[in-house]
Design a protein around this motif. Structure first.
Motif, PDB file in Angstrom:
ATOM      1  N   PHE A  17      32.223  36.613  38.240  1.00 45.28           N
ATOM      2  CA  PHE A  17      33.523  36.356  38.870  1.00 45.28           C
ATOM      3  C   PHE A  17      34.394  37.609  38.821  1.00 45.28           C
ATOM      4  O   PHE A  17      35.035  37.967  39.803  1.00 45.28           O
ATOM      5  N   LEU A  18      34.419  38.296  37.679  1.00 46.34           N
ATOM      6  CA  LEU A  18      35.219  39.517  37.566  1.00 46.34           C
ATOM      7  C   LEU A  18      34.700  40.623  38.481  1.00 46.34           C
ATOM      8  O   LEU A  18      35.489  41.393  39.038  1.00 46.34           O
ATOM      9  N   LEU A  19      33.385  40.706  38.657  1.00 49.04           N
ATOM     10  CA  LEU A  19      32.822  41.664  39.605  1.00 49.04           C
ATOM     11  C   LEU A  19      33.288  41.333  41.019  1.00 49.04           C
ATOM     12  O   LEU A  19      33.669  42.229  41.787  1.00 49.04           O
ATOM     13  N   GLY A  20      33.277  40.047  41.378  1.00 50.92           N
ATOM     14  CA  GLY A  20      33.756  39.630  42.693  1.00 50.92           C
ATOM     15  C   GLY A  20      35.225  39.947  42.897  1.00 50.92           C
ATOM     16  O   GLY A  20      35.626  40.429  43.958  1.00 50.92           O
ATOM     17  N   LEU A  25      39.482  43.276  45.250  1.00 48.02           N
ATOM     18  CA  LEU A  25      40.672  44.100  45.077  1.00 48.02           C
ATOM     19  C   LEU A  25      40.456  45.523  45.576  1.00 48.02           C
ATOM     20  O   LEU A  25      41.368  46.124  46.150  1.00 48.02           O
ATOM     21  N   LEU A  26      39.269  46.067  45.362  1.00 46.83           N
ATOM     22  CA  LEU A  26      38.955  47.398  45.873  1.00 46.83           C
ATOM     23  C   LEU A  26      39.109  47.438  47.390  1.00 46.83           C
ATOM     24  O   LEU A  26      39.743  48.344  47.939  1.00 46.83           O
ATOM     25  N   GLY A  27      38.555  46.445  48.060  1.00 47.09           N
ATOM     26  CA  GLY A  27      38.669  46.393  49.513  1.00 47.09           C
ATOM     27  C   GLY A  27      40.082  46.136  49.989  1.00 47.09           C
ATOM     28  O   GLY A  27      40.561  46.767  50.937  1.00 47.09           O
ATOM     29  N   ALA A  28      40.787  45.219  49.339  1.00 44.39           N
ATOM     30  CA  ALA A  28      42.143  44.875  49.765  1.00 44.39           C
ATOM     31  C   ALA A  28      43.116  46.024  49.531  1.00 44.39           C
ATOM     32  O   ALA A  28      43.921  46.363  50.412  1.00 44.39           O
ATOM     33  N   ILE A  29      43.034  46.632  48.358  1.00 44.52           N
ATOM     34  CA  ILE A  29      43.933  47.750  48.065  1.00 44.52           C
ATOM     35  C   ILE A  29      43.591  48.953  48.927  1.00 44.52           C
ATOM     36  O   ILE A  29      44.480  49.643  49.431  1.00 44.52           O
ATOM     37  N   GLY A  30      42.312  49.203  49.131  1.00 39.85           N
ATOM     38  CA  GLY A  30      41.905  50.319  49.984  1.00 39.85           C
ATOM     39  C   GLY A  30      42.366  50.139  51.416  1.00 39.85           C
ATOM     40  O   GLY A  30      42.805  51.094  52.067  1.00 39.85           O
ATOM     41  N   THR A  47      35.167  49.352  57.798  1.00 42.16           N
ATOM     42  CA  THR A  47      34.081  48.388  57.684  1.00 42.16           C
ATOM     43  C   THR A  47      33.638  48.227  56.245  1.00 42.16           C
ATOM     44  O   THR A  47      33.409  47.103  55.773  1.00 42.16           O
ATOM     45  N   ALA A  48      33.510  49.327  55.506  1.00 39.33           N
ATOM     46  CA  ALA A  48      33.087  49.261  54.109  1.00 39.33           C
ATOM     47  C   ALA A  48      34.110  48.512  53.256  1.00 39.33           C
ATOM     48  O   ALA A  48      33.742  47.713  52.388  1.00 39.33           O
ATOM     49  N   LEU A  49      35.390  48.750  53.494  1.00 39.30           N
ATOM     50  CA  LEU A  49      36.418  48.051  52.728  1.00 39.30           C
ATOM     51  C   LEU A  49      36.454  46.562  53.063  1.00 39.30           C
ATOM     52  O   LEU A  49      36.597  45.718  52.172  1.00 39.30           O
ATOM     53  N   PHE A  50      36.294  46.233  54.339  1.00 38.26           N
ATOM     54  CA  PHE A  50      36.250  44.822  54.730  1.00 38.26           C
ATOM     55  C   PHE A  50      35.025  44.141  54.129  1.00 38.26           C
ATOM     56  O   PHE A  50      35.110  43.021  53.599  1.00 38.26           O
ATOM     57  N   ASP A  51      33.877  44.804  54.208  1.00 40.43           N
ATOM     58  CA  ASP A  51      32.653  44.242  53.617  1.00 40.43           C
ATOM     59  C   ASP A  51      32.797  44.059  52.111  1.00 40.43           C
ATOM     60  O   ASP A  51      32.275  43.096  51.542  1.00 40.43           O
ATOM     61  N   VAL A  54      34.646  40.807  51.583  1.00 38.18           N
ATOM     62  CA  VAL A  54      33.804  39.644  51.872  1.00 38.18           C
ATOM     63  C   VAL A  54      32.755  39.456  50.782  1.00 38.18           C
ATOM     64  O   VAL A  54      32.542  38.331  50.297  1.00 38.18           O
ATOM     65  N   ILE A  55      32.102  40.535  50.374  1.00 38.94           N
ATOM     66  CA  ILE A  55      31.085  40.447  49.324  1.00 38.94           C
ATOM     67  C   ILE A  55      31.729  40.045  47.996  1.00 38.94           C
ATOM     68  O   ILE A  55      31.133  39.306  47.207  1.00 38.94           O
ATOM     69  N   GLY A  56      32.951  40.505  47.747  1.00 41.71           N
ATOM     70  CA  GLY A  56      33.651  40.114  46.529  1.00 41.71           C
ATOM     71  C   GLY A  56      33.933  38.624  46.475  1.00 41.71           C
ATOM     72  O   GLY A  56      33.744  37.982  45.441  1.00 41.71           O
TER      73      GLY A  56
END
Length: 75
Positions: A17-20, A25-30, A47-51, A54-56
């Motif tokens: 869960f913490l990894l997700g 957060l990495l994608g959202a903040i980026g 695309t990488a930040l959006f992915d 989604v993967i999180g």
């Protein structure tokens, strides 16, 4: 020879869960901060930040469902 190995489902659930959350957060903040810091992001970075978001979300959901609910029931 017969090691009785049991998985620590609670630890795997928390870590997954913490990894997700971290990926999300990495994608959202980026996505939010990136354009204000360096300008328009290239398509592959968007695309990488959006992915990552989604993967999180998927990682957080499936780790809780898999390690927190499903696997303990089958043990």
């Amino acid at each position: 020879m017969g090691h009785n190995m049991r998985l620590d489902y609670a630890t795997y659930t928390k870590r997954g869960f913490l990894l997700g959350v971290a990926l999300f957060l990495l994608g959202a903040i980026g996505t939010a901060v990136g354009p204000s810091l360096i300008g328009q992001l290239p398509g592959w970075e968007q695309t990488a930040l959006f992915d990552s978001m989604v993967i999180g979300i998927a990682t957080g959901f499936f780790s809780v469902f898999g390690f927190g609910i499903f696997l303990p029931l089958t043990d």
